[in-house]
Design a protein around this motif. Structure first.
Motif, PDB file in Angstrom:
ATOM      1  N   ALA A 153     -32.889  12.503 -27.728  1.00 36.01           N
ATOM      2  CA  ALA A 153     -31.412  12.954 -27.642  1.00 36.01           C
ATOM      3  C   ALA A 153     -30.681  11.856 -28.664  1.00 36.01           C
ATOM      4  CB  ALA A 153     -30.846  12.958 -26.503  1.00 36.01           C
ATOM      5  N   ILE A 154     -29.579  12.284 -29.400  1.00 37.91           N
ATOM      6  CA  ILE A 154     -28.714  11.442 -29.940  1.00 37.91           C
ATOM      7  C   ILE A 154     -27.410  11.646 -29.392  1.00 37.91           C
ATOM      8  CG2 ILE A 154     -29.990  11.889 -32.032  1.00 37.91           C
ATOM      9  CD1 ILE A 154     -28.116  13.875 -32.929  1.00 37.91           C
ATOM     10  N   PRO A 155     -26.469  10.323 -29.732  1.00 38.34           N
ATOM     11  CA  PRO A 155     -25.390  10.404 -28.919  1.00 38.34           C
ATOM     12  C   PRO A 155     -24.663  11.560 -28.781  1.00 38.34           C
ATOM     13  CG  PRO A 155     -25.546   8.390 -30.444  1.00 38.34           C
ATOM     14  CD  PRO A 155     -26.759   9.472 -30.532  1.00 38.34           C
ATOM     15  N   ALA A 156     -23.796  11.710 -27.684  1.00 41.49           N
ATOM     16  CA  ALA A 156     -23.049  13.207 -27.516  1.00 41.49           C
ATOM     17  C   ALA A 156     -21.611  12.969 -28.550  1.00 41.49           C
ATOM     18  CB  ALA A 156     -22.560  13.193 -26.091  1.00 41.49           C
ATOM     19  N   PRO A 157     -21.170  14.134 -28.740  1.00 41.12           N
ATOM     20  CA  PRO A 157     -19.936  14.180 -29.727  1.00 41.12           C
ATOM     21  C   PRO A 157     -18.747  13.924 -28.571  1.00 41.12           C
ATOM     22  CG  PRO A 157     -20.783  16.321 -29.237  1.00 41.12           C
ATOM     23  CD  PRO A 157     -21.948  15.700 -28.621  1.00 41.12           C
ATOM     24  N   SER A 158     -17.515  13.983 -29.255  1.00 40.77           N
ATOM     25  CA  SER A 158     -16.273  13.711 -28.579  1.00 40.77           C
ATOM     26  C   SER A 158     -15.590  15.227 -28.695  1.00 40.77           C
ATOM     27  CB  SER A 158     -15.379  12.542 -28.975  1.00 40.77           C
ATOM     28  OG  SER A 158     -15.216  12.793 -30.357  1.00 40.77           O
ATOM     29  N   ILE A 159     -14.878  15.474 -27.772  1.00 37.71           N
ATOM     30  CA  ILE A 159     -14.239  16.901 -27.770  1.00 37.71           C
ATOM     31  C   ILE A 159     -12.856  16.772 -27.454  1.00 37.71           C
ATOM     32  CG2 ILE A 159     -14.874  17.601 -25.466  1.00 37.71           C
ATOM     33  CD1 ILE A 159     -15.077  20.341 -26.443  1.00 37.71           C
ATOM     34  N   MET A 160     -11.738  17.481 -27.845  1.00 41.44           N
ATOM     35  CA  MET A 160     -10.462  17.472 -27.584  1.00 41.44           C
ATOM     36  C   MET A 160      -9.743  18.765 -27.914  1.00 41.44           C
ATOM     37  SD  MET A 160      -9.182  14.473 -30.160  1.00 41.44           S
ATOM     38  CE  MET A 160      -7.417  14.716 -29.616  1.00 41.44           C
ATOM     39  N   LEU A 161      -8.691  19.083 -27.272  1.00 41.11           N
ATOM     40  CA  LEU A 161      -7.731  19.873 -27.873  1.00 41.11           C
ATOM     41  C   LEU A 161      -6.902  19.384 -28.906  1.00 41.11           C
ATOM     42  CD1 LEU A 161      -6.632  21.657 -24.302  1.00 41.11           C
ATOM     43  CD2 LEU A 161      -8.169  22.571 -26.019  1.00 41.11           C
ATOM     44  N   VAL A 162      -6.431  20.194 -30.036  1.00 38.50           N
ATOM     45  CA  VAL A 162      -5.496  19.716 -31.012  1.00 38.50           C
ATOM     46  C   VAL A 162      -4.440  20.735 -31.077  1.00 38.50           C
ATOM     47  CG1 VAL A 162      -7.696  18.712 -32.247  1.00 38.50           C
ATOM     48  CG2 VAL A 162      -7.032  21.092 -32.790  1.00 38.50           C
ATOM     49  N   CYS A 217     -19.208  20.754 -26.197  1.00 39.53           N
ATOM     50  CA  CYS A 217     -19.820  21.081 -27.519  1.00 39.53           C
ATOM     51  C   CYS A 217     -21.062  20.149 -27.770  1.00 39.53           C
ATOM     52  CB  CYS A 217     -18.772  20.841 -28.613  1.00 39.53           C
ATOM     53  SG  CYS A 217     -18.317  19.081 -29.032  1.00 39.53           S
ATOM     54  N   GLN A 218     -21.715  20.366 -28.714  1.00 41.49           N
ATOM     55  CA  GLN A 218     -23.044  19.727 -29.061  1.00 41.49           C
ATOM     56  C   GLN A 218     -23.371  19.760 -30.457  1.00 41.49           C
ATOM     57  OE1 GLN A 218     -26.499  21.627 -27.439  1.00 41.49           O
ATOM     58  NE2 GLN A 218     -27.291  19.655 -26.850  1.00 41.49           N
ATOM     59  N   TYR A 219     -24.139  18.975 -30.870  1.00 47.61           N
ATOM     60  CA  TYR A 219     -24.266  19.021 -32.540  1.00 47.61           C
ATOM     61  C   TYR A 219     -25.774  18.716 -32.524  1.00 47.61           C
ATOM     62  CZ  TYR A 219     -24.361  13.741 -32.512  1.00 47.61           C
ATOM     63  OH  TYR A 219     -24.618  12.431 -32.312  1.00 47.61           O
ATOM     64  N   SER A 220     -26.305  19.101 -33.767  1.00 48.35           N
ATOM     65  CA  SER A 220     -27.713  18.873 -34.226  1.00 48.35           C
ATOM     66  C   SER A 220     -27.729  18.396 -35.805  1.00 48.35           C
ATOM     67  CB  SER A 220     -28.535  20.115 -34.173  1.00 48.35           C
ATOM     68  OG  SER A 220     -28.159  20.989 -34.766  1.00 48.35           O
ATOM     69  N   VAL A 221     -28.687  17.366 -36.136  1.00 44.45           N
ATOM     70  CA  VAL A 221     -28.917  16.879 -37.408  1.00 44.45           C
ATOM     71  C   VAL A 221     -30.389  17.087 -37.644  1.00 44.45           C
ATOM     72  CG1 VAL A 221     -26.756  15.516 -37.404  1.00 44.45           C
ATOM     73  CG2 VAL A 221     -28.759  14.691 -36.507  1.00 44.45           C
ATOM     74  N   LEU A 222     -30.717  16.897 -38.910  1.00 44.69           N
ATOM     75  CA  LEU A 222     -32.174  16.933 -39.442  1.00 44.69           C
ATOM     76  C   LEU A 222     -32.576  15.385 -39.257  1.00 44.69           C
ATOM     77  CD1 LEU A 222     -32.327  19.423 -42.163  1.00 44.69           C
ATOM     78  CD2 LEU A 222     -33.110  19.600 -39.990  1.00 44.69           C
ATOM     79  N   GLY A 223     -33.513  15.123 -38.506  1.00 45.08           N
ATOM     80  CA  GLY A 223     -34.079  13.534 -38.148  1.00 45.08           C
ATOM     81  C   GLY A 223     -35.039  13.386 -39.288  1.00 45.08           C
ATOM     82  N   GLU A 224     -36.032  12.378 -38.860  1.00 45.04           N
ATOM     83  CA  GLU A 224     -37.094  12.020 -39.532  1.00 45.04           C
ATOM     84  C   GLU A 224     -38.242  13.288 -39.636  1.00 45.04           C
ATOM     85  OE1 GLU A 224     -38.892   8.663 -37.959  1.00 45.04           O
ATOM     86  OE2 GLU A 224     -37.144   7.488 -38.185  1.00 45.04           O
ATOM     87  N   ASN A 225     -38.528  13.319 -40.831  1.00 48.38           N
ATOM     88  CA  ASN A 225     -39.660  14.540 -41.027  1.00 48.38           C
ATOM     89  C   ASN A 225     -38.914  15.801 -40.941  1.00 48.38           C
ATOM     90  OD1 ASN A 225     -41.702  12.519 -41.048  1.00 48.38           O
ATOM     91  ND2 ASN A 225     -42.109  12.689 -39.185  1.00 48.38           N
ATOM     92  N   ARG A 226     -37.927  15.849 -41.183  1.00 46.70           N
ATOM     93  CA  ARG A 226     -36.864  16.984 -41.366  1.00 46.70           C
ATOM     94  C   ARG A 226     -36.826  17.600 -40.125  1.00 46.70           C
ATOM     95  NH1 ARG A 226     -33.716  17.228 -45.623  1.00 46.70           N
ATOM     96  NH2 ARG A 226     -33.843  19.618 -45.486  1.00 46.70           N
ATOM     97  N   GLN A 227     -37.071  17.140 -38.730  1.00 48.12           N
ATOM     98  CA  GLN A 227     -37.273  17.774 -37.762  1.00 48.12           C
ATOM     99  C   GLN A 227     -35.703  17.721 -36.922  1.00 48.12           C
ATOM    100  OE1 GLN A 227     -39.605  19.185 -36.097  1.00 48.12           O
ATOM    101  NE2 GLN A 227     -40.864  18.863 -37.724  1.00 48.12           N
ATOM    102  N   PRO A 228     -35.259  18.939 -36.520  1.00 53.92           N
ATOM    103  CA  PRO A 228     -33.853  18.926 -35.934  1.00 53.92           C
ATOM    104  C   PRO A 228     -33.773  18.084 -34.885  1.00 53.92           C
ATOM    105  CG  PRO A 228     -34.899  20.834 -35.430  1.00 53.92           C
ATOM    106  CD  PRO A 228     -35.920  20.200 -36.473  1.00 53.92           C
ATOM    107  N   GLN A 229     -32.588  17.195 -34.301  1.00 45.34           N
ATOM    108  CA  GLN A 229     -32.371  16.527 -33.250  1.00 45.34           C
ATOM    109  C   GLN A 229     -31.415  17.093 -32.662  1.00 45.34           C
ATOM    110  OE1 GLN A 229     -32.434  12.689 -35.172  1.00 45.34           O
ATOM    111  NE2 GLN A 229     -34.166  12.247 -33.882  1.00 45.34           N
ATOM    112  N   LEU A 230     -30.945  17.339 -31.404  1.00 54.26           N
ATOM    113  CA  LEU A 230     -30.061  17.846 -30.440  1.00 54.26           C
ATOM    114  C   LEU A 230     -29.386  16.510 -29.956  1.00 54.26           C
ATOM    115  CD1 LEU A 230     -31.025  21.070 -28.912  1.00 54.26           C
ATOM    116  CD2 LEU A 230     -29.379  20.926 -30.856  1.00 54.26           C
ATOM    117  N   SER A 231     -28.103  16.584 -29.953  1.00 49.00           N
ATOM    118  CA  SER A 231     -27.444  15.513 -29.064  1.00 49.00           C
ATOM    119  C   SER A 231     -26.957  15.974 -27.694  1.00 49.00           C
ATOM    120  CB  SER A 231     -25.922  15.404 -29.902  1.00 49.00           C
ATOM    121  OG  SER A 231     -24.997  16.643 -29.754  1.00 49.00           O
ATOM    122  N   ASN A 232     -26.734  15.036 -26.914  1.00 52.88           N
ATOM    123  CA  ASN A 232     -26.349  15.350 -25.527  1.00 52.88           C
ATOM    124  C   ASN A 232     -24.832  16.137 -25.718  1.00 52.88           C
ATOM    125  OD1 ASN A 232     -28.389  14.082 -24.259  1.00 52.88           O
ATOM    126  ND2 ASN A 232     -27.358  12.027 -24.627  1.00 52.88           N
TER     127      ASN A 232
END
Length: 211
Positions: free
Chosen positions: A2-11, A76-91
């Protein structure tokens, strides 16, 4: 991993009623640009957004009056492509709660009802106090009337007894005057004639409370 969690807020603009739209910002940590973001509500997916390649955040716009607006907290949660083009999900991010101010008419109605309840309570209290005072005054009046009745009864008994004694004395004096001067009665100590009627009973005085 898992990668670091994002921040969320009302705008802004913040909603003032359930009919207004809600704007929620979700931002990934530094170094995770162009991520794919997912907005959840009570564990269910609400919306998916992809950030621009050079951006760390996205803004979810929820229309007013929709099911999402009336629901519970968001995260909310985000995902990115990591090493070897494998998707990684955040907390998951911390939840954010959406609250709506109480409508003015509801607040005014609540204040009015509270005022009416307070007024009724005051009127009932005043009525009970007045009733208590009236009962107290009535009891005092009855006590005074009872005292006057006892006094009048005692005075009448005393007057009747006094009149009886005076009448008997007058009859005895009249009998003595009617006796002839040349009477042959044997001299001796003069006796008061005894009345044939029974002697009057001593007057009875009733006792009563001090008024």
């Amino acid at each position: 991993m898992a990668i670091p969690a994002p921040s969320i807020m009302l705008v802004p603009p913040h909603p003032s009623s359930q009919e207004d739209p809600i704007h929620i910002s979700c931002m990934a940590p530094r170094g995770f640009t162009g991520a794919n973001f997912t907005l959840y509500q009570d564990g269910e997916v609400v919306e998916l957004l992809k950030a621009p390649k050079d951006q760390l955040r996205v803004i979810f716009n929820l229309s007013g009056g929709s099911r999402e607006v009336r629901g519970g907290p968001f995260c909310c949660q985000y995902s990115v492509l990591g090493e070897n083009r494998q998707p990684q999900l955040s907390n998951l991010s911390e939840p954010v709660h959406v609250s709506f101010p109480v409508p003015t008419w509801i607040l005014a109605l609540s204040l009015s009802l509270a005022g009416v309840a307070l007024l009724l309570f005051g009127l009932v209290t005043i009525a009970l106090i007045i009733r208590k005072v009236k009962v107290k005054n009535l009891n005092k009046k009855r006590e005074r009337e009872s005292c006057w009745v006892n006094i009048a009864t005692t005075d009448m008994s005393f007057d009747n007894s006094l009149f009886t004694i005076m009448k008997m004395t007058s009859e005895e004096d009249a009998a003595n005057l009617d006796t002839p001067s040349g009477s042959t009665e044997t001299p001796g100590p003069r006796k008061r004639p005894t009345s044939t009627s029974s002697s009057p009973e001593p007057p009875e005085f009733s006792t009563f409370r001090a008024c």
